[in-house]
Design an enzyme around this catalytic site. Structure first.
Site, PDB file in Angstrom:
ATOM      1  N   CYS A 163      27.336  80.401  78.947  1.00 46.52           N
ATOM      2  CA  CYS A 163      28.053  81.009  77.817  1.00 46.52           C
ATOM      3  C   CYS A 163      28.149  82.522  77.934  1.00 46.52           C
ATOM      4  O   CYS A 163      29.060  83.128  77.358  1.00 46.52           O
ATOM      5  CB  CYS A 163      27.377  80.637  76.497  1.00 46.52           C
ATOM      6  SG  CYS A 163      27.126  78.873  76.258  1.00 46.52           S
ATOM      7  N   HIS A 193      34.813  76.778  71.637  1.00 53.08           N
ATOM      8  CA  HIS A 193      33.879  77.408  72.572  1.00 53.08           C
ATOM      9  C   HIS A 193      34.246  77.050  74.010  1.00 53.08           C
ATOM     10  O   HIS A 193      33.713  76.104  74.575  1.00 53.08           O
ATOM     11  CB  HIS A 193      32.465  76.933  72.238  1.00 53.08           C
ATOM     12  CG  HIS A 193      31.377  77.540  73.068  1.00 53.08           C
ATOM     13  ND1 HIS A 193      31.553  78.644  73.882  1.00 53.08           N
ATOM     14  CD2 HIS A 193      30.057  77.193  73.198  1.00 53.08           C
ATOM     15  CE1 HIS A 193      30.413  78.932  74.474  1.00 53.08           C
ATOM     16  NE2 HIS A 193      29.495  78.072  74.078  1.00 53.08           N
TER      17      HIS A 193
END
Length: 377
Positions: A86, A333
């Site tokens: 991430c 995301h």
């Protein structure tokens, strides 16, 4: 160290997995963004010194090189792909800033791209020739099987440890969608229209009733996280153009530049990734004499509502400065791109900020990592 400036920042809309971008490859996502950045700044492709892109799911190779060539950059321009999950998109920007600060580059294109819909099928090769491959959804993030929880399980554990119930998580998610809906005009200004989308596809009016009806995705003892409080898997690309002071002087008058003030990368407990932002951002504050009150805008990753609630509370982040255009709960995301999206959001949210104002972007990653950057208007 040489000053570094962020002079342009654009992205695609974010599309949920298997949605509007389901047929698009990483190059289809990133190339239009690169071309738009060059057109916006008037830079010639030959002036780019390096391309650095974050990506988590491509499955190997060096997609940054493929993308750079597909975008029409000269073959002499180097390109590098990094994977810190991430954090990848924000870490790519950090590496680009370091290259300019050290005098090794004047212009760097950096950011992240993720095609979750077209991600590679991953499998371990069988030990015996007659065995079947061992397919897996995610690799190990720590060497300890008993300290390598799935991200949703880790979020549910965080909810249990801090007493954050589903009502609180739903309220945060509802607010994230409401802010994103209210900011549609600002969001379209930073997005390159693609495949029929001109803004993030997942944003919607989210009611308390609808949030309550979404199923749980993980439970830890008496606490849980649900779909409403979980950022959707998604596809997107986001890139920024970083330049040296020497190159900034050559750009067209009116180019809006934000100074790259400082950045940090660090770690926390490997089995509690949603919490990693807290110790890392605290170190950034301590090293630079900063606190939450110094920031005009803050872009904090919302992989899970409970994560954002705990992170913002423990860091004392003012809610009226936080994710004012909505967060990842309202858009999705795309793992390798999410950190770069935070930087794009910060750049555009600061368009009307007084000179000298600061923006913070921060994100955590699997394995207990976190990265953060500070930009100055």
């Amino acid at each position: 160290m040489n000053p570094v400036y962020l002079v342009a920042a654009l992205r695609t809309p974010v599309a949920p997995v298997n949605g509007a971008f389901k047929t698009l490859r990483v190059s289809d996502l990133a190339v239009p963004v690169i071309q738009a950045l060059l057109a916006q700044t008037g830079l010639n492709p030959r002036q780019i010194d390096q391309v650095i892109l974050g990506n988590a799911l491509y499955g190997g190779g060096n997609p940054a090189r493929l993308i750079a060539l597909a975008a029409g950059l000269p073959e002499l321009v180097p390109a590098m792909t990094i994977d810190t999950q991430c954090c990848s998109g924000l870490d790519s920007l950090r590496l680009g800033a370091q290259a300019i600060a050290s005098g090794q580059a004047d212009v760097v294109l950096a950011g992240g791209v993720e095609s979750t819909s077209r991600r590679a099928l991953r499998a371990h090769r069988p030990i015996n020739k007659d065995d079947s491959p061992d397919f897996y959804e995610r690799p190990a993030f720590t060497p300890w099987p008993d300290r390598d929880p799935d991200m949703a399980d880790s979020a549910a554990r965080l909810a249990h440890e801090h007493g954050i119930n589903l009502d609180q998580q739903n309220a945060w998610a509802i607010d994230s969608h409401a802010k994103a809906l209210a900011a549609q005009d600002r969001l379209t200004n930073e997005c390159i229209p693609l495949a029929g989308l001109n803004v993030d596809a997942a944003t919607r009016p989210l009611s308390e009733r609808l949030a309550n009806r979404t199923p749980k995705v993980a439970q830890w003892q008496t606490s849980a996280v649900n779909v409403a409080g979980t950022a959707l898997q998604a596809d997107a690309a986001a890139l920024c153009l970083l330049v040296s002071e020497r190159m900034l002087a050559k750009l067209p008058a009116g180019t809006r530049a934000m100074r790259w003030a400082t950045d940090i990368s660090g770690g926390g407990p490997a089995d509690a990734p949603p919490w990693a932002i807290v110790p890392v951002v605290q170190r950034l504050f301590e090293r630079n004499g900063l606190s939450a009150k110094h920031f005009h805008r803050i872009e904090l990753m919302e992989a899970y509502a409970v994560q954002a609630i705990v992170n913002s509370h423990q860091l004392g982040l003012p809610l009226d400065k936080l994710n004012q255009g909505g967060g990842a709960l309202a858009r999705g995301h795309p793992i390798g791109a999410s950190g770069a999206i935070l930087a794009v959001r910060a750049y555009h949210e600061m368009a009307q900020a007084p000179k000298g104002s600061l923006a913070l972007a921060a994100i955590a990653a699997a394995g207990g990592l976190a990265s953060a950057v500070v930009l100055e208007a």
